[in-house]
Design a protein around this motif. Structure first.
Motif, short mmCIF file in Angstrom:
data_model
loop_
_atom_site.label_atom_id
_atom_site.label_comp_id
_atom_site.label_asym_id
_atom_site.label_seq_id
_atom_site.Cartn_x
_atom_site.Cartn_y
_atom_site.Cartn_z
N LYS A 12 -51.39 34.58 -67.16
CA LYS A 12 -51.78 33.26 -67.65
C LYS A 12 -51.87 33.27 -69.18
CE LYS A 12 -54.91 29.50 -66.69
NZ LYS A 12 -56.22 29.06 -66.27
N GLU A 13 -52.44 34.36 -69.71
CA GLU A 13 -52.56 34.47 -71.18
C GLU A 13 -51.16 34.53 -71.82
OE1 GLU A 13 -53.99 37.58 -74.62
OE2 GLU A 13 -55.09 37.70 -72.71
N TYR A 14 -50.26 35.31 -71.21
CA TYR A 14 -48.90 35.45 -71.72
C TYR A 14 -48.20 34.08 -71.67
CZ TYR A 14 -43.96 37.04 -71.68
OH TYR A 14 -42.62 37.21 -71.93
N HIS A 15 -48.34 33.41 -70.54
CA HIS A 15 -47.71 32.11 -70.31
C HIS A 15 -48.19 31.10 -71.38
CE1 HIS A 15 -46.98 28.23 -68.34
NE2 HIS A 15 -46.09 28.84 -67.57
N THR A 16 -49.51 31.09 -71.60
CA THR A 16 -50.08 30.14 -72.57
C THR A 16 -49.56 30.41 -73.98
OG1 THR A 16 -52.08 30.08 -71.21
CG2 THR A 16 -52.27 29.23 -73.47
N SER A 17 -49.52 31.70 -74.36
CA SER A 17 -49.13 32.00 -75.75
C SER A 17 -47.64 31.75 -75.97
CB SER A 17 -49.51 33.43 -76.13
OG SER A 17 -48.75 34.34 -75.38
N ILE A 18 -46.81 32.04 -74.97
CA ILE A 18 -45.37 31.82 -75.19
C ILE A 18 -45.05 30.33 -75.12
CG2 ILE A 18 -44.29 32.00 -72.89
CD1 ILE A 18 -42.63 34.29 -74.69
N ARG A 19 -45.84 29.59 -74.32
CA ARG A 19 -45.64 28.14 -74.26
C ARG A 19 -45.98 27.50 -75.60
NH1 ARG A 19 -49.09 24.48 -74.19
NH2 ARG A 19 -48.47 22.31 -73.87
N SER A 20 -47.09 27.96 -76.21
CA SER A 20 -47.49 27.31 -77.45
C SER A 20 -46.51 27.68 -78.58
CB SER A 20 -48.94 27.64 -77.81
OG SER A 20 -49.00 28.78 -78.61
N LEU A 21 -45.99 28.92 -78.55
CA LEU A 21 -45.00 29.33 -79.55
C LEU A 21 -43.73 28.47 -79.42
CD1 LEU A 21 -44.19 33.03 -80.39
CD2 LEU A 21 -42.33 31.49 -79.89
N THR A 22 -43.30 28.24 -78.16
CA THR A 22 -42.09 27.44 -77.92
C THR A 22 -42.31 25.98 -78.31
OG1 THR A 22 -41.64 28.93 -76.04
CG2 THR A 22 -40.32 26.92 -76.18
N LEU A 23 -43.50 25.47 -77.97
CA LEU A 23 -43.79 24.07 -78.29
C LEU A 23 -43.79 23.84 -79.80
CD1 LEU A 23 -44.38 21.31 -77.11
CD2 LEU A 23 -46.82 21.88 -77.07
N ASP A 24 -44.35 24.81 -80.54
CA ASP A 24 -44.32 24.72 -82.01
C ASP A 24 -42.88 24.54 -82.49
OD1 ASP A 24 -46.97 24.93 -82.34
OD2 ASP A 24 -47.00 27.02 -83.02
N ALA A 25 -41.97 25.27 -81.85
CA ALA A 25 -40.55 25.18 -82.25
C ALA A 25 -39.99 23.81 -81.91
CB ALA A 25 -39.75 26.27 -81.55
N LEU A 26 -40.30 23.32 -80.68
CA LEU A 26 -39.68 22.09 -80.18
C LEU A 26 -40.16 20.82 -80.89
CD1 LEU A 26 -39.73 22.64 -76.29
CD2 LEU A 26 -37.82 22.92 -77.85
N LEU A 27 -41.36 20.86 -81.44
CA LEU A 27 -41.92 19.62 -81.98
C LEU A 27 -41.22 19.13 -83.25
CD1 LEU A 27 -45.71 20.06 -81.22
CD2 LEU A 27 -44.12 18.44 -80.18
N MET A 28 -40.49 20.03 -83.90
CA MET A 28 -39.68 19.65 -85.08
C MET A 28 -40.48 18.90 -86.15
SD MET A 28 -35.85 18.68 -83.80
CE MET A 28 -36.28 17.30 -82.76
N GLN A 29 -41.71 19.37 -86.39
CA GLN A 29 -42.46 18.72 -87.48
C GLN A 29 -41.85 19.11 -88.83
OE1 GLN A 29 -45.67 20.59 -85.80
NE2 GLN A 29 -46.75 18.79 -85.09
#
Length: 793
Positions: free
Chosen positions: A394-411
């Motif tokens: 769960k910890e791995y899933h959460t951290s890789i999801r947030s890293l990917t989301l940072d990329a996808l948001l294109m701020q």
């Protein structure tokens, strides 16, 4: 060694086998009958009768045993015919087979040529050819090409079917060889070498299901007169030092996760594809300076991955580049994970690669999960069941999801937008830059610093985004939200810099654009980005000659999602807990893929300009491009602060001569694509690479081989083009109407793979050394991308 052994005299194939038959204890030779062409012409009835007596019920193999086939001076290996499975009771077939073998002597016909008859060996487990030394240089390796899948005896000699290769250093202790079949083959081989007086041999063999080794042919390797006498001694000496180095590098390192490491030529930044497997010092040192020294890890750290500080990615083992896979994998860990999870993941990933070495050029899709995609949980579960506890996953899933989301948001402040902006800034600087008319090393240094800090650093970030995009696209296909064909349509709708190149090149050739305009923009490209001996487009005088096929680019290849696709993709985004719309996802993918291609185009301009200035500087001090290619870039740049105080050409030409010798000698050292323990340098299986097929088309056409010096005038229209390394400098290919592309090295997401999708050109990227070496010998082939097959005609 007893005396008669050292005086062994080779005869024809039949005579040699007959002499060896009673002497062998570790292998067998099937019963032999042979007769001459003259015997057959004089009295075929008598010959047929003796064949019936010799083998009343077996199927037979009828083979050539020509006088000049296995001579001391030359080997006519494979020049003559063999007929298999000839029934002794089918007289017409028997006569025809003997006549066919005699006909194959045609140009060498003489009445004392022999025809060899033996029973067919059935229940074959493995067959092939063993050379007791490397043919080209005489390096001390047993080289075994074998087929253990078809059950046939002639697939290797005939160059068809499945081929595998294993190289074994000659002094390797037998217990280091895991395969019982190969062990028994080596015992048989050692006995043959002893009997034949320790001359280099070429041995045809088969092993049956019971493990008995059968010898079909033994001949001297005729090339041994051309080998350098110290090759063997040098390899012995070098291997000892390499083993010590690998033992050292395999140890645990402080600050780095993972119990051991694996070395590979294709994972991550894939040096085999970019600089080749034995690059010259200038190319490898530039690659290190611009990418593998620090850029690779600093750029990933900026995106939220773990930073393995002070570590380098690439090692050079006697001029062979290797990626340190443990270091590479460390830079794919999400930074904010707890240490024990990082350690478990790292060891799990390394174990998987060790177990499935054929994934070495696909680690980011098949081994390491570097981002969140739509099959993340399923993939993790199928590859690493029980590696992490539920809480740890769960910890791995959460951290890789947030890293990917940072990329996808294109701020605007995000890494994708920032990197794209910095690349645009560098491109603007390049356009207004005027290079000093006097070539100085300080100019070379400034260009390389610019290339590294403003070019490869931001390119690395964009390349990582392109990997994330590719991973999401593939997983969307796996989950059924897009079909393979629709994925291809989407990729074709992305207009990259290569599209511009193809269009503008066509315009120069049809007279609607000045060639100076084209060269202002694309003149810096060269096939072999890091190779100073490779000419730039603006240094070639053949660029605009020869036929041009307007590359059919579907201008209206726009991509609009079907409502059903949008719905499925939106569901996948919701399931992954990504709070973004499908349109934004597609926009991200477009930006990442285009950005990566454009950034490569931009940074290579600084590098290419640096090489151009270096070439001019070399001319001024008396060094040719060839000389410069053997010098390490740091050695040259160091002279800016630590002058040589002698005639520059004198000092540097000494270094050049030494490097030339070293590079030449390094080629006789055989190293595998993956080294996972020190013993791995003694027993080297050449893993069959699984090619990365592009499109779902099938083409059948003639084969053309290209290298750095191939003129652009060559007619490539409707040809299947083969290149060793798929470098973007070959982009002019896409203006020539090629039918297909095959490369020896290259990953599933390499530049050439992206180009071929964009232009809808069938391709097999990274088909591996063995298959490629057979492809380049064939005249014609079928490239079947739908069924993922290459069939040689």
């Amino acid at each position: 060694m007893s005396n008669h052994h050292s005086q062994f005299v080779f005869g024809t194939k039949s005579e040699t086998l007959t002499k060896l038959q009673p002497l062998l204890t570790q292998a067998k030779i099937l019963p032999i009958l042979y007769f001459s062409e003259g015997d057959w012409r004089r009295n075929s009835a008598q010959v047929l009768n003796s064949i019936h007596v010799f083998s009343p019920e077996n199927d037979l193999i009828i083979r050539s045993s020509a006088k000049n086939e296995d001579g001391h001076e030359n080997s006519m290996a494979g020049a003559f015919l063999s007929c298999l499975n000839v029934s002794v009771n089918d007289e017409t077939r028997l006569i025809s087979a003997i006549d066919q073998v005699i006909d194959s002597f045609s140009d060498f016909s003489q009445t004392d040529n022999q025809i060899l008859v033996q029973p067919m060996l059935t229940d074959i487990n493995m067959s092939g050819v063993l050379m007791t030394h490397d043919l080209e240089r005489g390096a001390p390796y047993y080289i075994i090409n074998y087929d253990d899948e078809s059950g046939l005896t002639d697939t290797i000699t005939g160059g068809i079917g499945i081929q595998k290769t294993v190289l074994i250093y000659r002094d390797t202790e037998l217990e280091k060889v895991n395969s019982p079949r190969i062990r028994s083959l080596l015992k048989a081989c050692a006995e043959l070498e002893n009997i034949c007086g320790n001359v280099p041999l070429d041995i045809e063999f088969a092993i049956n299901q019971s493990g008995i080794v059968y010898i079909f042919q033994v001949r001297q390797i005729t090339l041994f007169n051309t080998w350098h006498p110290v090759t063997e001694r040098r390899v012995v000496r070098t291997l000892k030092h390499i083993v010590e180095f690998i033992q050292q590098i395999m140890k645990r390192k402080s600050g780095i996760y993972g119990e051991k490491t694996i070395l590979g030529v294709m994972p991550d930044w894939n040096p085999a594809e970019i600089i080749g497997t034995t690059p010259r010092p200038l190319a490898s040192s530039l690659y290190r300076y611009l990418i593998t020294q620090s850029t690779w890890r600093e750029s990933r750290a900026a995106m939220g991955y773990f930073h393995p500080k002070n570590e380098e990615l690439m090692l050079m083992i006697d001029h062979h580049p290797y990626i340190d896979v443990r270091n590479s994998f460390n830079s794919f860990l999400p930074n904010n994970l707890s240490s024990n999870i990082k350690e478990k993941l790292l060891n799990g990933w390394l174990t998987r690669l060790d177990k499935f070495p054929e994934l070495h050029d696909k680690v980011e899709f098949e081994v390491v999960q570097t981002c969140m995609n739509f099959t993340f949980e399923h993939d993790f579960d199928s590859r690493y069941k029980d590696l992490l506890s539920e809480r740890e996953f769960k910890e791995y899933h959460t951290s890789i999801r947030s890293l990917t989301l940072d990329a996808l948001l294109m701020q605007d402040s995000g890494s994708l937008c920032q990197a794209s902006m910095m690349i645009d800034e560098l491109a603007a600087v390049q356009v207004s830059r005027v290079l000093s008319p006097t070539p100085e090393l300080s100019v070379v240094r400034d260009l390389l610093v610019s290339c590294r800090d403003q070019g490869t650093y931001y390119f690395s970030i964009l390349a990582r985004h392109a990997f994330i995009a590719e991973s999401l696209l593939r997983s969307a296909v796996e989950r059924g939200a897009l079909s393979v064909e629709r994925l291809q349509t989407f990729k074709q709708s992305i207009h990259t810099i290569t599209t511009d190149l193809a269009e503008e090149y066509g315009e120069v050739c049809d007279g609607s654009r000045k060639n100076t305009e084209f060269l202002d923009r694309f003149g810096h490209l060269r096939p072999g980005t890091y190779d100073i001996t490779s000419l730039r487009y603006d240094e070639r005088n053949d660029l605009f000659t020869g036929s041009v096929q307007k590359t059919i680019l579907d201008d209206n290849c726009s991509f609009n999602l079907y409502p059903s696709e949008r719905k499925k993709l939106q569901l996948l985004l919701k399931e992954a807990d990504f709070p973004i719309e499908v349109e934004n996802l597609l926009e991200y993918m477009r930006k990442a893929i285009m950005g990566r291609e454009y950034a490569k185009f931009v940074f290579t301009r600084d590098l290419s300009d640096a090489l151009a200035v270096l070439t001019q500087w070399g001319g001024k001090v008396g060094l040719s491009r060839e000389d410069l290619s053997y010098l390490d870039i740091t050695l040259l740049l160091d002279t800016l602060t630590n002058p040589l105080l002698d005639d520059i050409d004198r000092v540097l030409l000494n270094s050049v001569e030494k490097a030339k010798r070293d590079c030449e000698q390094a080629k006789s050292l055989k190293l595998g694509h993956l080294i996972s323990n020190p013993d791995g340098i003694y027993v080297i299986p050449l893993h069959r690479s699984v090619a990365n097929f592009v499109t779902v088309e099938t083409v059948e056409s003639d084969v053309v081989i290209l290298d750095l010096g191939t003129p652009a005038t060559m007619d490539l229209s409707n040809k299947i083009v083969c290149i060793e390394n798929a470098d973007p400098g070959y982009d002019w290919l896409f203006t020539k109407g090629i039918a297909g592309l095959i490369t020896q090295y290259g990953g599933t997401n390499s530049h050439m793979a992206i180009r071929c999708v964009e232009f809808a050109i069938p391709a097999a990227i990274g088909c591996g050394e063995q298959l490629f070496s057979r492809i380049v010998k064939s005249r014609k082939l079928i490239l079947n991308c739908r069924d993922k097959k290459i069939e040689l005609m």
